[in-house]
Design an enzyme around this catalytic site. Structure first.
Site, PDB file in Angstrom:
ATOM      1  CE  LYS B 125      -1.839   2.475  -3.150  1.00 28.32           C
ATOM      2  NZ  LYS B 125      -1.408   1.530  -2.114  1.00 28.32           N
ATOM      3  CD  GLN B 169      -2.057  -1.926  -0.794  1.00 29.05           C
ATOM      4  OE1 GLN B 169      -1.650  -1.214  -1.714  1.00 29.05           O
ATOM      5  NE2 GLN B 169      -2.738  -1.440   0.227  1.00 29.05           N
ATOM      6  CG  ASP B 192       4.282   3.369   0.812  1.00 31.91           C
ATOM      7  OD1 ASP B 192       3.429   4.188   0.434  1.00 31.91           O
ATOM      8  OD2 ASP B 192       4.059   2.156   0.951  1.00 31.91           O
TER       9      ASP B 192
END
Lengths: 365, 365
Positions: B125, B169, B192
């Site tokens: 990422k 995460q 997200d």
């Protein structure tokens, strides 16, 4: 449902009131001698859960033969009777809570404008509250009131500890931002369950909504009370409204049905509906779902409440569902009538949500 | 998918790694001379929308013949190439925003513990952010850190105006309440898209989520980029996870597909899947979906990334999808490969969400 084809037993796609042709058919149907077996639902005091897990178990149980016995076979899911039973259970719970804690659940309703149908709904809600022992609070605002005044009422009820549920009667006047107003209702008092946070939690596995929207909750409750198995069944929801279709699909999904939502852009909806073990129709089209669309033995929950012309009625109209009742009753294994099916369940579920809210706020089980 | 039957081309229901028998089959398949036509996706600078509306329009377009030409007919949906194109478009947009406003989008990632796979994802990422010009912020906390420390990091990033997206995460260490931690991420920085408020808005008609979860967004983006029509099509989503299956179904529904979610409690899933024009599989079972389950001409988006034993690979395993690729490629009209299909799209969509967030916060269009 633009892609659906209507014929004799259905409304046109444009008119809410059935044309005379259809009306005549309905009148003739209504005097046909078809049987309606009204099934007595299970009693499940306090838990709202059925004590039997499969629909089959019911088929051998007691039922009452109503009207004239003939060719039809479906059990009539008696929402009126279930709703009465639930209201009685709620009244017992409210008395128990009041005795133990001194707290009485309270429901606030905000009505804006002078729509007659809205006023009737609000009056019915108040009556239902009174009957079970819920305190009801009401604010009536004129149609030309400002958005801010509505928001002020909501804020007052959000802050009032004697209010456990807040309901804004829809529709609101056109000059108001419905989304903004509904979002102002505190999530912990959103007994309508329409807040996106509640809908999000309803959609997500492992999350629990604070409230489930009343009408779809009522549909599932009817299935539960009649011991109709949902898990593993194919379910079709007709209509995808925020208020009924979409949350009904999410609820069926949570109960492990395999769910398909049929909507206005669906091609050949009847082919998909014909596969379903359970059908929830919430589309607002009189007599749209035909008998030939139904798999023999399917269970049908008809949420539609549609007026059709009826010169014989004192009001000049009568109410029918989305489903062509006189046809499907011969094919389905169980069906809700209109009126007397889902309708009475909505207010019962509102009372249930208000009681749950009061219990949660005061940590009473 | 307890009710599914597996044979040669699929994993067992228990093992994540394919038994040698299947592995051998795959190896032999992998050297069969079947053709893969890699289709060049449409370029749609800035808008992320296709310039053609139907899949048919593509069939006559340019394609590149890859590997050996033989019996198979499916177009291979080249996620790697689409993702690259999107990243380039994002880089252009970021440069335009920086020049006009001086503002650079920022993405913060919180990593707790020392899982190697998580560390790899986070590193990828960061690399992707660097490549397009997004500032990346990272917090690494030890596995035995307290929930409060994670919450403190989230609060700091919530308040930091140079951060436009926050990503925790997953999975988190077992002693942490994942729901509580994810809910702490400010809704306006929830790139997200997992916040229930975002999911609720995604489910509701007339509401708009601030962010759409990255993987399902990537699936739909692939369909768009390849001009595959969604409206009116029968779509089946296999799997109902909060992260992929459920939001993918909601997205297809928003685009007017008729959607069915197939899951572990579905009876005879292959019969339902066989009806679908579009299939999104997100179930995590290697090679579960067989060629015989597919309607000829269906489009398949395979989200699964499953390791299977492969002694010939330096790592001892290779990655395959949920779909038995060598079988479906002969039946479908288009299919995503694994790897190189949906996988690269997830990070591209994360970058896209971060850019959108920065634009929204700074009112830049």
């Amino acid at each position: 449902m633009a892609s659906m084809i209507f014929s004799d037993c259905s409304s046109s796609t444009t008119a809410r009131l059935l044309p005379l042709r259809c009306h005549k058919l309905h009148r003739s149907c209504s005097v046909l001698s078809f049987s309606l077996r009204v099934f007595l639902p299970l009693t499940s005091s306090r838990s709202f859960l059925p004590s039997l897990s499969s629909f089959q178990a019911h088929v051998s149980s007691t039922f009452v033969s109503a009207k004239m016995a003939t060719e039809s076979s479906a059990i009539v899911i008696d929402g009126k009777s279930v709703a009465k039973q639930i209201r009685e259970e709620i009244a017992v719970e409210i008395a128990r809570m009041r005795e133990a804690t001194g707290i009485v659940p309270g429901l606030a309703v905000i009505l804006v404008g002078d729509r007659k149908d809205s006023a009737t709904y609000v009056r019915n809600k108040k009556k239902a509250c009174d009957a079970v022992g819920i305190n009801s609070f009401e604010v009536n605002l004129p149609g030309d009131t400002t958005e801010q005044e509505v928001l002020n009422s909501i804020t007052r009820f959000n802050e009032d500890p004697s209010v456990h549920g807040i309901l804004v009667q829809l529709p609101l006047p056109k000059h108001m931002n419905e989304e903004k107003i509904l979002n102002a209702v505190g999530i912990e008092k959103d007994v309508d369950g329409f807040h996106p946070l509640n809908i999000g939690r309803l959609a997500m596995r492992g999350r629990e909504p604070l409230f489930v929207p009343c009408t779809p909750k009522g549909c599932i409750e009817l299935l539960h009370r009649y011991g109709i198995q949902i898990k593993g069944k194919k379910a079709v929801v007709i209509g995808r409204s925020n208020i009924v279709g979409m949350p009904a699909a999410l609820l069926l999904q949570r109960e492990d049905a395999t769910v398909t939502i049929v909507h206005s852009r669906t091609n050949n909806p009847e082919d998909i509906i014909k596969e379903a073990d359970i059908i929830i129709s919430a589309v607002g089209q009189a007599n749209m779902v035909r008998g030939s669309w139904i798999k023999p033995g399917a269970v049908i929950i008809d949420v539609g409440i549609n007026p059709v012309e009826d010169p014989e009625s004192p009001r000049g109209y009568r109410l029918v569902g989305d489903v062509c009742y006189e046809e499907v009753v011969k094919v389905a294994s169980a069906v809700t009538p209109v009126p007397g099916g889902v309708g009475p369940m909505t207010i019962a579920m509102l009372l249930s949500n208000t009681l749950s809210s009061a219990k949660r706020m005061h940590n009473f089980n």
